[in-house]
Design an enzyme around this catalytic site. Structure first.
Site, short mmCIF file in Angstrom:
data_model
loop_
_atom_site.label_atom_id
_atom_site.label_comp_id
_atom_site.label_asym_id
_atom_site.label_seq_id
_atom_site.Cartn_x
_atom_site.Cartn_y
_atom_site.Cartn_z
N ASP A 1 -4.08 15.96 9.56
CA ASP A 1 -3.33 15.60 11.01
C ASP A 1 -4.16 15.54 12.17
O ASP A 1 -4.27 16.87 12.49
CB ASP A 1 -2.05 15.94 11.12
CG ASP A 1 -0.94 15.73 10.33
OD1 ASP A 1 -0.99 14.35 9.70
OD2 ASP A 1 0.19 16.05 10.36
N TYR B 1 -5.77 8.77 2.74
CA TYR B 1 -5.00 7.30 2.93
C TYR B 1 -5.98 6.54 4.06
O TYR B 1 -6.26 5.53 3.73
CB TYR B 1 -3.91 7.73 3.44
CG TYR B 1 -3.02 6.42 4.43
CD1 TYR B 1 -2.79 5.45 3.73
CD2 TYR B 1 -2.90 6.59 5.80
CE1 TYR B 1 -2.11 4.36 4.48
CE2 TYR B 1 -2.41 5.45 6.55
CZ TYR B 1 -2.21 4.46 5.85
OH TYR B 1 -1.50 3.37 6.39
N ALA C 1 0.86 -1.37 0.03
CA ALA C 1 0.03 -0.07 0.11
C ALA C 1 0.93 1.29 -0.14
O ALA C 1 1.94 1.24 0.37
CB ALA C 1 -0.99 -0.02 1.04
#
Length: 324
Positions: free
Chosen positions: A284, A140, A74
């Site tokens: 984040d 992600y 990945a």
């Protein structure tokens, strides 16, 4: 067992593949070498150079006696995923579906999946439990969550037995193998690059988070402890008396801020590590700390290298050897 390890030339996949070999398993590594080197293929494995999107090669490899798959292949850069999310959905989600289709066609029904704490996004409370809301803040994390959702349906409809392991920050090194991403974006190897002189300074992204020192807090787990958890999960899938759908967090249960990690690295290395403060990166979360009580209770997993000093010391030893 004869086991396929996708992404087995990488940092985590290679560590797990090496541990499997040491325990007597017959290991096949499938990797496209896009983010790793041929020299990092673990000794004692059979190597297949291919991309997961290559359905024919993946399926023929699976049909060659494979009994279980450990899936690590990945893209992993959260920041990059916010710039080119389509690349992450193509590689992490669509190509993984190709793997699943090939597994079904070949009759392989056991999988240990390398997931991520990024599926939780900004948690409502910490430490994070497996039943927390799944609300990724970056592409992600979303690309991995989509895979988890596919796995739930494949388990329900086809009886696929799987374990989804949600990692927090993996770090540290084993003899001959440590973090070496190209390009590198993970905090600890970047700090050690600054310590060894390969970088002028370490960048700290955000100093205004709602944390004691204003920097992000993360849960770090040593790669050896992580690897052992994969073997325990595989053993559990082989035990038909256990559930065929396992979801576990993997972390130490304690968090360290970016500043704390830097200060510890200064003590471990004995080097001055300059810091440059930057603005926050999009996506984040302020705090990501795991509750790993579930895997401790169910499978008896216990981290043996839990302190940030132990993690950094092993990483520093490897980092110095890497550039000798």
């Amino acid at each position: 067992m004869r086991i396929l390890v996708t992404g087995g030339a990488g940092y985590i996949g290679g560590t797990v593949a090496g541990l499997l070999v040491s325990q007597g398993h017959d290991v096949v590594v499938l990797d496209n070498l896009g983010h790793s080197k041929r020299s990092m293929i673990p000794a004692g494995t059979t190597f297949v150079e291919a991309d997961l999107a290559d359905r024919a090669t993946v399926e023929s490899t699976l049909r060659d006696g494979i009994e279980a798959v450990l899936h690590f292949a990945a893209l992993i850069e959260a920041g990059e995923s916010m710039q080119v999310p389509e690349r992450y959905f193509r590689n992490n989600t669509a190509s993984t579906l190709t793997l699943f289709e090939a597994m079904l066609a070949a009759g392989v029904n056991k999988l240990v999946f390398s997931s991520t704490a990024a599926v939780y996004g900004e948690p409502e409370s910490t430490p994070i439990r497996e039943d927390a809301k799944l609300q990724p803040t970056n592409a992600y994390g979303e690309s991995k969550l989509l895979v988890e959702q596919m796995l739930a349906w494949l388990h329900r409809c086809h009886g696929l037995r799987y374990a989804s392991l949600r990692y927090f920050n993996v770090a540290g090194a084993m003899p001959g193998r440590g973090e070496a991403h190209e390009p590198e974006s993970h905090l600890i190897p970047l700090i050690l690059d600054a310590a060894i002189g390969r970088r002028a300074a370490i960048k700290v992204y955000g100093s205004d988070y709602p944390t004691p020192d204003g920097t992000c807090i993360r849960d770090y787990i040593h790669v050896r402890d992580l690897a052992k958890a994969h073997l325990l999960a595989l053993d559990a899938l082989n035990d038909e008396s256990r559930p065929g759908r396992l979801i576990y967090n993997l972390g130490n249960g304690q968090g360290f801020s970016v500043r704390e990690v830097i200060e510890t690295a200064r003590r471990v290395t004995g080097r001055e590590i300059p810091v440059i403060e930057e603005t926050r990166r999009p996506g984040d979360p302020a705090v990501l700390v795991a509750s790993s009580e579930k895997i401790r209770q169910d499978l008896g997993w216990t981290p043996e290298l839990a302190s940030i000093e132990q993690i950094l010391t092993s990483a520093w030893e490897w980092h110095q050897q890497r550039y000798e």
